[in-house]
Design a protein around this motif. Sequence first.
Motif, mmCIF file in Angstrom:
data_model
loop_
_atom_site.group_PDB
_atom_site.id
_atom_site.type_symbol
_atom_site.label_atom_id
_atom_site.label_comp_id
_atom_site.label_asym_id
_atom_site.label_seq_id
_atom_site.Cartn_x
_atom_site.Cartn_y
_atom_site.Cartn_z
ATOM 1 N N THR A 283 28.925 -7.439 -6.657
ATOM 2 C CA THR A 283 27.858 -7.583 -5.673
ATOM 3 C C THR A 283 27.724 -6.306 -4.844
ATOM 4 O OG1 THR A 283 29.381 -8.552 -4.059
ATOM 5 C CG2 THR A 283 28.139 -10.084 -5.452
ATOM 6 N N VAL A 284 26.506 -6.069 -4.386
ATOM 7 C CA VAL A 284 26.226 -4.993 -3.443
ATOM 8 C C VAL A 284 25.386 -5.583 -2.328
ATOM 9 C CG1 VAL A 284 25.040 -2.812 -3.058
ATOM 10 C CG2 VAL A 284 26.374 -3.144 -5.136
ATOM 11 N N ASP A 285 25.845 -5.434 -1.101
ATOM 12 C CA ASP A 285 25.152 -5.989 0.055
ATOM 13 C C ASP A 285 24.525 -4.886 0.891
ATOM 14 O OD1 ASP A 285 27.487 -8.714 0.802
ATOM 15 O OD2 ASP A 285 26.013 -8.428 -0.790
ATOM 16 N N LEU A 286 23.453 -5.244 1.560
ATOM 17 C CA LEU A 286 22.800 -4.337 2.501
ATOM 18 C C LEU A 286 22.709 -5.056 3.840
ATOM 19 C CD1 LEU A 286 21.386 -1.529 2.753
ATOM 20 C CD2 LEU A 286 19.229 -2.773 2.450
ATOM 21 N N GLN A 287 23.509 -4.620 4.791
ATOM 22 C CA GLN A 287 23.446 -5.165 6.140
ATOM 23 C C GLN A 287 22.417 -4.373 6.924
ATOM 24 O OE1 GLN A 287 25.076 -7.844 7.587
ATOM 25 N NE2 GLN A 287 23.762 -7.431 9.354
ATOM 26 N N MET A 288 21.414 -5.073 7.446
ATOM 27 C CA MET A 288 20.325 -4.417 8.159
ATOM 28 C C MET A 288 20.333 -4.879 9.608
ATOM 29 S SD MET A 288 17.345 -4.669 5.255
ATOM 30 C CE MET A 288 17.140 -6.437 5.452
ATOM 31 N N ASN A 289 20.548 -3.948 10.511
ATOM 32 C CA ASN A 289 20.570 -4.234 11.940
ATOM 33 C C ASN A 289 19.435 -3.503 12.646
ATOM 34 O OD1 ASN A 289 23.000 -5.709 11.567
ATOM 35 N ND2 ASN A 289 24.219 -3.843 11.798
ATOM 36 N N SER A 290 19.150 -3.910 13.854
ATOM 37 C CA SER A 290 18.107 -3.270 14.667
ATOM 38 C C SER A 290 16.816 -3.112 13.874
ATOM 39 C CB SER A 290 18.595 -1.892 15.154
ATOM 40 O OG SER A 290 19.788 -2.010 15.892
ATOM 41 N N LEU A 291 16.412 -4.197 13.252
ATOM 42 C CA LEU A 291 15.233 -4.140 12.388
ATOM 43 C C LEU A 291 13.963 -3.884 13.172
ATOM 44 C CD1 LEU A 291 16.272 -6.950 9.937
ATOM 45 C CD2 LEU A 291 15.610 -4.633 9.260
ATOM 46 N N LYS A 292 13.057 -3.145 12.525
ATOM 47 C CA LYS A 292 11.781 -2.779 13.126
ATOM 48 C C LYS A 292 10.646 -3.324 12.264
ATOM 49 C CE LYS A 292 13.810 1.724 14.290
ATOM 50 N NZ LYS A 292 13.656 3.199 14.121
ATOM 51 N N PRO A 293 9.458 -3.492 12.828
ATOM 52 C CA PRO A 293 8.334 -3.940 11.991
ATOM 53 C C PRO A 293 8.103 -3.020 10.788
ATOM 54 C CG PRO A 293 7.783 -4.165 14.307
ATOM 55 C CD PRO A 293 9.120 -3.470 14.263
ATOM 56 N N ASP A 294 8.378 -1.723 10.932
ATOM 57 C CA ASP A 294 8.210 -0.785 9.812
ATOM 58 C C ASP A 294 9.175 -1.049 8.667
ATOM 59 O OD1 ASP A 294 7.279 2.255 11.652
ATOM 60 O OD2 ASP A 294 6.147 0.473 11.050
ATOM 61 N N ASP A 295 10.193 -1.854 8.893
ATOM 62 C CA ASP A 295 11.125 -2.212 7.821
ATOM 63 C C ASP A 295 10.590 -3.328 6.928
ATOM 64 O OD1 ASP A 295 13.765 -1.781 10.204
ATOM 65 O OD2 ASP A 295 13.194 -0.385 8.605
ATOM 66 N N THR A 296 9.445 -3.872 7.295
ATOM 67 C CA THR A 296 8.838 -4.933 6.493
ATOM 68 C C THR A 296 8.480 -4.407 5.108
ATOM 69 O OG1 THR A 296 7.977 -6.097 8.426
ATOM 70 C CG2 THR A 296 6.865 -6.483 6.310
ATOM 71 N N GLY B 123 0.775 -1.227 0.000
ATOM 72 C CA GLY B 123 0.000 0.000 0.000
ATOM 73 C C GLY B 123 0.801 1.269 0.000
ATOM 74 N N LYS B 124 2.122 1.160 -0.092
ATOM 75 C CA LYS B 124 2.979 2.344 -0.073
ATOM 76 C C LYS B 124 3.818 2.431 -1.346
ATOM 77 C CE LYS B 124 3.421 2.700 4.947
ATOM 78 N NZ LYS B 124 4.377 2.845 6.080
ATOM 79 N N GLN B 125 4.333 3.632 -1.602
ATOM 80 C CA GLN B 125 5.200 3.808 -2.756
ATOM 81 C C GLN B 125 6.590 3.247 -2.490
ATOM 82 O OE1 GLN B 125 5.123 8.016 -3.788
ATOM 83 N NE2 GLN B 125 3.415 7.678 -5.182
#
Length: 122
Positions: free
Chosen positions: A77-90, A42-44
């Motif tokens: 390659t390009v990596d994205l390390q994601m830490n301290s994830l939040k529900p809004d990051d879904t 539902g978001k852009q």
Amino acid sequence: QLQLVESGGGLVQPGGSLRLSCAASGSQFIIYLVGWYRQAPGKQRELVATITSGGSANYADFVKGRFSITRDNAKETVDLQMNSLKPDDTAVYYCNAKPYRAGTEVPGYDVWGQGTQVTVSS
């Protein structure tokens, strides 16, 4: 034409970490600015982070201090390390590559991967 394939998505609890990877093939990877975008239901689609061929990174304010983008030109390659994830990051996370010549984007040739789902939930 460059092709991009993302991997590394999945389900993680709030506060957890994930590492996404974008693998490129088929063209001169070095000329491309590569970025990660995301789109929640539902978001852009929104920009998360970008990295130049020289390794200069930029981040959206909502991920600064939590996410880190890195690039390996030899492995393409390009990596994205994601830490301290939040529900809004879904969201579905997409890799994007834009070709540049002499410091200017070449219009009409940007490339998208198929996306990888990231779900942050307890």
